[in-house]
Design a protein around this motif. Structure first.
Motif, PDB file in Angstrom:
ATOM      1  N   ASN A  96      -0.281   1.564  16.960  1.00 38.59           N
ATOM      2  CA  ASN A  96       0.900   0.837  16.462  1.00 38.59           C
ATOM      3  C   ASN A  96       0.558  -0.616  16.245  1.00 38.59           C
ATOM      4  O   ASN A  96       0.879  -1.471  17.071  1.00 38.59           O
ATOM      5  CB  ASN A  96       2.025   0.846  17.502  1.00 38.59           C
ATOM      6  N   THR A  97      -0.128  -0.883  15.204  1.00 34.96           N
ATOM      7  CA  THR A  97      -0.440  -2.276  14.929  1.00 34.96           C
ATOM      8  C   THR A  97      -0.704  -2.416  13.433  1.00 34.96           C
ATOM      9  O   THR A  97      -1.070  -1.441  12.773  1.00 34.96           O
ATOM     10  CB  THR A  97      -1.658  -2.745  15.760  1.00 34.96           C
ATOM     11  N   HIS A  98      -0.488  -3.609  12.957  1.00 34.94           N
ATOM     12  CA  HIS A  98      -0.707  -3.826  11.532  1.00 34.94           C
ATOM     13  C   HIS A  98      -2.166  -4.228  11.310  1.00 34.94           C
ATOM     14  O   HIS A  98      -2.669  -5.131  11.960  1.00 34.94           O
ATOM     15  CB  HIS A  98       0.227  -4.937  11.014  1.00 34.94           C
ATOM     16  N   ILE A  99      -2.811  -3.536  10.442  1.00 38.18           N
ATOM     17  CA  ILE A  99      -4.182  -3.892  10.055  1.00 38.18           C
ATOM     18  C   ILE A  99      -4.108  -4.410   8.623  1.00 38.18           C
ATOM     19  O   ILE A  99      -3.462  -3.786   7.776  1.00 38.18           O
ATOM     20  CB  ILE A  99      -5.120  -2.664  10.107  1.00 38.18           C
ATOM     21  N   ARG A 100      -4.771  -5.515   8.363  1.00 39.79           N
ATOM     22  CA  ARG A 100      -4.624  -6.091   7.028  1.00 39.79           C
ATOM     23  C   ARG A 100      -5.021  -5.078   5.953  1.00 39.79           C
ATOM     24  O   ARG A 100      -5.961  -4.300   6.151  1.00 39.79           O
ATOM     25  CB  ARG A 100      -5.403  -7.402   6.900  1.00 39.79           C
ATOM     26  N   PRO A 101      -4.273  -5.073   4.844  1.00 37.84           N
ATOM     27  CA  PRO A 101      -4.504  -4.046   3.834  1.00 37.84           C
ATOM     28  C   PRO A 101      -5.912  -4.124   3.258  1.00 37.84           C
ATOM     29  O   PRO A 101      -6.525  -5.193   3.209  1.00 37.84           O
ATOM     30  CB  PRO A 101      -3.475  -4.339   2.751  1.00 37.84           C
ATOM     31  N   GLY A 102      -6.352  -2.987   2.806  1.00 45.06           N
ATOM     32  CA  GLY A 102      -7.675  -2.948   2.188  1.00 45.06           C
ATOM     33  C   GLY A 102      -7.539  -2.780   0.690  1.00 45.06           C
ATOM     34  O   GLY A 102      -6.598  -3.291   0.072  1.00 45.06           O
ATOM     35  N   TYR A 103      -8.457  -2.053   0.122  1.00 43.52           N
ATOM     36  CA  TYR A 103      -8.448  -1.802  -1.312  1.00 43.52           C
ATOM     37  C   TYR A 103      -7.459  -0.692  -1.654  1.00 43.52           C
ATOM     38  O   TYR A 103      -7.100   0.124  -0.802  1.00 43.52           O
ATOM     39  CB  TYR A 103      -9.829  -1.349  -1.782  1.00 43.52           C
ATOM     40  N   CYS A 104      -7.100  -0.653  -2.920  1.00 42.83           N
ATOM     41  CA  CYS A 104      -6.407   0.506  -3.464  1.00 42.83           C
ATOM     42  C   CYS A 104      -7.523   1.491  -3.835  1.00 42.83           C
ATOM     43  O   CYS A 104      -8.198   1.346  -4.842  1.00 42.83           O
ATOM     44  CB  CYS A 104      -5.598   0.078  -4.690  1.00 42.83           C
ATOM     45  N   THR A 105      -7.781   2.446  -2.936  1.00 35.81           N
ATOM     46  CA  THR A 105      -8.989   3.280  -3.026  1.00 35.81           C
ATOM     47  C   THR A 105      -9.021   4.136  -4.294  1.00 35.81           C
ATOM     48  O   THR A 105      -8.015   4.740  -4.665  1.00 35.81           O
ATOM     49  CB  THR A 105      -9.058   4.218  -1.797  1.00 35.81           C
ATOM     50  N   GLU A 106     -10.177   4.181  -4.897  1.00 38.11           N
ATOM     51  CA  GLU A 106     -10.361   5.092  -6.020  1.00 38.11           C
ATOM     52  C   GLU A 106     -11.162   6.309  -5.526  1.00 38.11           C
ATOM     53  O   GLU A 106     -12.217   6.153  -4.904  1.00 38.11           O
ATOM     54  CB  GLU A 106     -11.127   4.398  -7.143  1.00 38.11           C
ATOM     55  N   ILE A 107     -10.629   7.492  -5.782  1.00 36.57           N
ATOM     56  CA  ILE A 107     -11.307   8.715  -5.328  1.00 36.57           C
ATOM     57  C   ILE A 107     -12.158   9.262  -6.470  1.00 36.57           C
ATOM     58  O   ILE A 107     -11.663   9.455  -7.589  1.00 36.57           O
ATOM     59  CB  ILE A 107     -10.287   9.775  -4.864  1.00 36.57           C
ATOM     60  N   ILE A 108     -13.412   9.497  -6.155  1.00 33.54           N
ATOM     61  CA  ILE A 108     -14.363   9.884  -7.204  1.00 33.54           C
ATOM     62  C   ILE A 108     -15.195  11.063  -6.739  1.00 33.54           C
ATOM     63  O   ILE A 108     -15.617  11.117  -5.577  1.00 33.54           O
ATOM     64  CB  ILE A 108     -15.307   8.692  -7.494  1.00 33.54           C
ATOM     65  N   ARG A 109     -15.441  11.972  -7.638  1.00 39.91           N
ATOM     66  CA  ARG A 109     -16.390  13.051  -7.371  1.00 39.91           C
ATOM     67  C   ARG A 109     -17.798  12.463  -7.384  1.00 39.91           C
ATOM     68  O   ARG A 109     -18.101  11.629  -8.240  1.00 39.91           O
ATOM     69  CB  ARG A 109     -16.306  14.124  -8.451  1.00 39.91           C
ATOM     70  N   GLU A 110     -18.636  12.901  -6.459  1.00 38.05           N
ATOM     71  CA  GLU A 110     -20.000  12.375  -6.415  1.00 38.05           C
ATOM     72  C   GLU A 110     -20.718  12.571  -7.748  1.00 38.05           C
ATOM     73  O   GLU A 110     -21.517  11.745  -8.178  1.00 38.05           O
ATOM     74  CB  GLU A 110     -20.779  13.054  -5.291  1.00 38.05           C
ATOM     75  N   SER A 111     -20.411  13.669  -8.406  1.00 36.20           N
ATOM     76  CA  SER A 111     -21.090  13.967  -9.673  1.00 36.20           C
ATOM     77  C   SER A 111     -20.709  12.972 -10.770  1.00 36.20           C
ATOM     78  O   SER A 111     -21.386  12.898 -11.804  1.00 36.20           O
ATOM     79  CB  SER A 111     -20.759  15.394 -10.125  1.00 36.20           C
ATOM     80  N   ALA A 112     -19.653  12.194 -10.544  1.00 34.40           N
ATOM     81  CA  ALA A 112     -19.262  11.202 -11.555  1.00 34.40           C
ATOM     82  C   ALA A 112     -20.089   9.926 -11.454  1.00 34.40           C
ATOM     83  O   ALA A 112     -20.006   9.063 -12.327  1.00 34.40           O
ATOM     84  CB  ALA A 112     -17.781  10.857 -11.407  1.00 34.40           C
TER      85      ALA A 112
END
Lengths: 315, 313
Positions: free
Chosen positions: A220-236
Motif C-alpha cells: 500500500n504505497t505510491h510508487i512513482r509512475p513509470g512508462y506507458c509500456t509497449e508490449i511487443i512480440r520478440e519476433s518483432a
C-alpha cells in the motif's frame, strides 16, 4: 521480515549451500522474487538485496497489505559466484535448465526442486534474469508465452517495453516456464547488466517490481509512475548480425533511437586496426540489446532493434 | 574429399570450420553419415572416425555408396576440453535445428542439419561425460523406435534404450534429423575425455555390419551381438544420498539383486562411510559412476531391470 533457509545441500568439501529467502507480510502467497541462479548474476542478486531493503522499510511502515506474503530469494547458486563460475561448480549444469526439478534426481535437479517447492503456489513470480550472450539490455520485462499469463499484466511494471517470447524446446526447463505451468503468473525482469553492477538499472528494476506490487495490491504505497509500456512480440525485434569478426566498437547505447542506415557499430581488424565492417541498422527504431564484449565473431547477434514500423508485427 | 560444410570467422585471425570427409565408390548413392564431437569432452567417436575412414580406405573396392564422416561438430570444444561451445551458454545439442538468422552457432547448426539431411542413415556418436561410464548403447525415443530399431539391432551394442519423449530433447540433432526423415541413431558409450578401445572396436564391427545391411558394403558381415532392449523393462536410477567420495564395488554389466552392495560414499576427513550404496532394483548395471566426488543427487548407476513377467522383450 523473516530470514529462512529454504533449501540446504551438503557439500563434500565446502559449507552447506543454504538457499536463503526473506519473507515479508503474512497470509496468502502473493509474490515471489528470485534473483541470481548463475554465478555471474551479480546485478540480479544486487537488485534483490535492494528490494529487501525497500520491503523492510515498507514492512516497518505497515505498508504491506494484510493477508499478503512476499518472498525474496536473492541468490541460489552462490557456490559458483564464490569461485567465478557461471554454472554449477561441479558439473557445469545450469540450475535454470533443471525446473521443475526432481527430489530424487541429479544434484542441480534437487536444488531446482528444493527451490521450486518453496516458491510454488505464489500468485505472481518474478525472476531477475540474464541473457545467454554477453550484452546490455534496456531494462524490460519478459513473458514466456504459455497462454497462462495475460500479457497486459506486464504493463503494471511500468517499464518501457514488455517482450513476449514464444518458448523454444530448451525453454521448457526454465523457472519462468515451469512457474506458469504450475499456475504462477511469471515474469522475467532484465536489469541491463549481469556480472557488473549498474546502479541506475538496478534502481529501475527495483522500482518496477515495487510498482507491480503496488498495482496488484500487495503493498500500500505510491510508487512513482513509470512508462506507458509497449508490449511487443520478440519476433518483432530485428536482429542485426555481424558480417565480420574482429574488435567490436559500438557507436550507440541501448535505448538509442536510430534511423535506417545509421552507423551503429564498427568491426576492426584486431592486428592492423583497419575497419572490416561497418554495422548499419536495417530499420529505424530503438536499440534494446547491444553486444558488449570487445571481441566479436562473424554471424554474432550484436544488436536487437525494436522497429518503429510494426504495423504488421505489432502485438 | 574433405569439405567445409559450415564456417565463420572468429574474432582474432582464425576461422571456425566444420569439416566432413566424403568417401564414395561404386554406383550407389545410398549414404551413411557418421557424426560425432558435439560435446567437446566426448572423445570415443574420434577414434571410431579414424577406424572407419581407414578401414574403408584400405578396402575401397568393397564400398558401393557414400560414407560421410563428420568427426568434430564442436571443434573449439574438443580443442579446449570444453563440453559445450566455448563462450556460449547453451549446449550445442539443445539448439538444433538452428537458424540462419540467429547467433553464430545457431547458423552453424542450421548448416550442419542441411548437410546431414538426406542421408539414408546417420549415426551420432556420443561418449558419456567425465562423471559416468556407459556400456555401448543406442538411445531412441518411443515414437522413432519402430523405424530405428531394425537399424540399431545391427550396430553391435549391448543395449538399446527406448525412452519416453521429452520436449527439451526436441532440440537435439537426432530429433531434428529424424523429424526430417533422416534416420538417426544416437550411440552412447564409454566415458568422457577418454578412448575405450574395446568399445570403439565393438561399435566399429557394428558399423561395418550396418553398411552390409544397408547394401553399401560388399564384404562379409561381422558377427555381432544381439542387444537387449528396454522395451517392457524399467530402468532403475541409483543416486547418491550423501556427499563424499564414491568407491565402487560393482562392475559394469554386473547382474545385481535389489539391495546388493554397489559401493560406498566415504568422508575423507572423518574416515566415515557416509552411505552404503545399494541396488534399487534387480537387473544389469549399464551405467556406473567414474568420477569419485559426489554430492547428494549425483548419479551413481543405472540398472536395467529384467523383462516384466508375462511380457516379451
Amino acid at each position: 521480515m523473516k530470514k529462512k533457509v529454504l533449501f540446504s545441500l551438503k557439500s563434500p568439501y565446502r559449507g552447506h549451500l543454504d538457499v536463503t529467502g526473506f519473507r515479508f507480510g503474512h497470509g496468502e502467497k502473493s509474490i515471489a522474487v528470485v534473483g541470481s541462479m548463475r554465478g555471474n548474476e551479480v546485478q540480479q542478486m544486487y537488485v534483490c538485496s535492494r528490494l529487501v531493503q525497500e520491503l523492510k522499510k515498507l514492512e516497518a511502515e505497515d505498508k504491506i497489505t494484510e493477508n499478503c506474503e512476499i518472498l525474496v530469494v536473492p541468490c541460489v547458486n552462490y557456490y559458483s559466484m564464490n569461485i567465478g563460475k557461471r554454472f554449477w561448480a561441479m558439473d557445469n549444469t545450469d540450475i535454470n535448465r533443471m525446473f521443475p526439478g526432481y527430489n530424487l534426481g541429479e544434484t542441480t535437479q534437487r536444488i531446482a526442486d528444493g527451490l521450486f517447492t518453496k516458491i510454488q503456489g505464489y500468485k505472481y513470480g518474478v525472476q531477475l534474469a540474464s541473457f545467454y550472450q554477453p550484452g546490455n539490455f534496456m531494462p524490460h520485462v519478459r513473458l514466456m508465452d504459455t497462454g497462462f499469463t495475460e500479457t497486459e499484466i506486464m504493463k503494471d511494471f511500468g517499464l518501457q517495453y514488455a517482450i513476449v517470447r514464444r518458448p523454444r524446446p530448451y525453454d521448457t526447463t526454465t523457472l519462468n516456464y515451469n512457474w506458469q505451468i504450475w499456475e504462477t503468473k511469471a515474469f522475467s525482469v532484465y536489469a541491463n547488466a549481469t556480472d557488473t553492477i549498474d546502479d541506475k538499472s538496478a534502481e529501475e528494476a527495483v522500482l518496477a517490481i515495487l510498482r507491480f506490487m503496488s498495482a496488484r495490491g500487495i503493498i500500500n504505497t505510491h510508487i512513482r509512475p513509470g512508462y506507458c509500456t509497449e508490449i511487443i512480440r520478440e519476433s518483432a525485434a530485428v536482429q542485426v548480425q555481424s558480417e565480420a569478426a574482429g574488435i567490436f566498437r559500438s557507436a550507440v547505447n541501448v535505448g538509442s533511437n536510430v534511423e535506417r542506415g545509421d552507423l551503429i557499430g564498427r568491426i576492426m581488424n584486431p592486428f592492423d586496426g583497419e575497419t572490416v565492417s561497418e554495422i548499419r541498422t536495417p530499420v529505424s527504431g530503438v536499440v534494446y540489446f547491444e553486444y558488449n564484449a570487445p571481441l566479436i565473431n562473424e554471424k554474432t547477434v550484436c544488436y536487437k532493434i525494436i522497429t518503429n514500423d510494426r504495423t504488421e508485427k505489432k502485438f | 574429399m574433405i569439405e567445409t560444410i559450415a564456417s565463420a570467422d572468429l574474432a582474432v585471425n582464425e576461422k571456425l570450420c566444420i569439416q566432413k570427409r566424403r568417401i564414395q565408390n561404386g554406383n550407389s548413392t545410398r549414404r551413411l553419415s557418421f557424426v560425432t564431437g558435439t560435446h567437446g569432452d566426448e572423445l570415443e567417436g574420434q577414434y571410431l572416425a579414424y577406424m572407419l575412414g581407414k578401414y574403408i580406405d584400405d578396402n575401397i573396392d568393397m564400398l558401393d555408396g557414400i560414407v560421410d564422416i563428420y568427426p568434430a561438430l564442436n571443434p573449439m570444444g574438443i580443442d579446449s576440453i570444453t563440453r559445450g561451445i566455448p563462450m556460449f551458454d547453451l549446449d550445442m545439442n539443445r539448439i538444433f535445428p538452428g537458424t540462419r538468422h540467429g547467433t553464430m552457432m545457431e547458423v552453424i547448426c542450421s548448416s550442419i542439419v542441411d548437410d546431414l539431411s538426406g542421408s539414408d542413415v546417420c549415426i551420432d556418436v556420443h561418449s558419456s561425460n567425465i562423471f559416468l561410464k556407459e556400456l555401448p548403447q543406442i538411445r531412441m525415443s518411443v515414437p522413432t523406435s519402430e523405424i530405428l530399431l531394425p537399424y540399431a539391432e545391427h550396430l553391435n551394442v549391448d543395449f538399446i534404450w527406448v525412452h519416453e519423449s521429452a520436449t527439451v530433447l526436441e532440440s537435439t540433432l537426432a530429433h531434428t534429423l529424424n523429424t526430417r526423415g533422416t534416420k538417426t541413431l544416437v550411440v552412447e558409450m564409454g566415458v568422457g575425455m577418454r578412448i575405450t578401445r574395446e568399445y570403439c572396436e565393438q561399435l566399429f564391427d557394428g558399423l561395418v555390419n550396418l553398411m552390409v545391411y544397408m547394401g553399401i558394403w560388399k564384404g562379409e558381415a561381422p558377427q555381432v551381438r544381439k542387444p537387449v532392449t528396454s522395451v517392457n523393462r524399467e530402468v532403475g536410477f541409483v543416486n547418491s544420498g550423501a556427499a563424499g567420495i564414491f568407491v565402487p564395488s560393482a562392475n559394469f554389466g554386473d547382474e545385481v539383486k535389489k539391495g546388493d552392495y554397489i559401493g560406498d560414499v566415504l568422508d575423507p576427513l572423518t574416515s566415515a562411510v557416509v552411505e552404503r550404496v545399494e541396488a534399487v532394483c534387480d537387473g544389469m548395471i549399464f551405467t556406473l559412476r567414474e568420477y569419485p566426488v559426489v554430492y547428494g543427487g549425483s548419479l551413481i548407476a543405472r540398472i536395467l531391470e529384467p523383462v516384466k513377467e508375462g511380457k516379451a522383450e
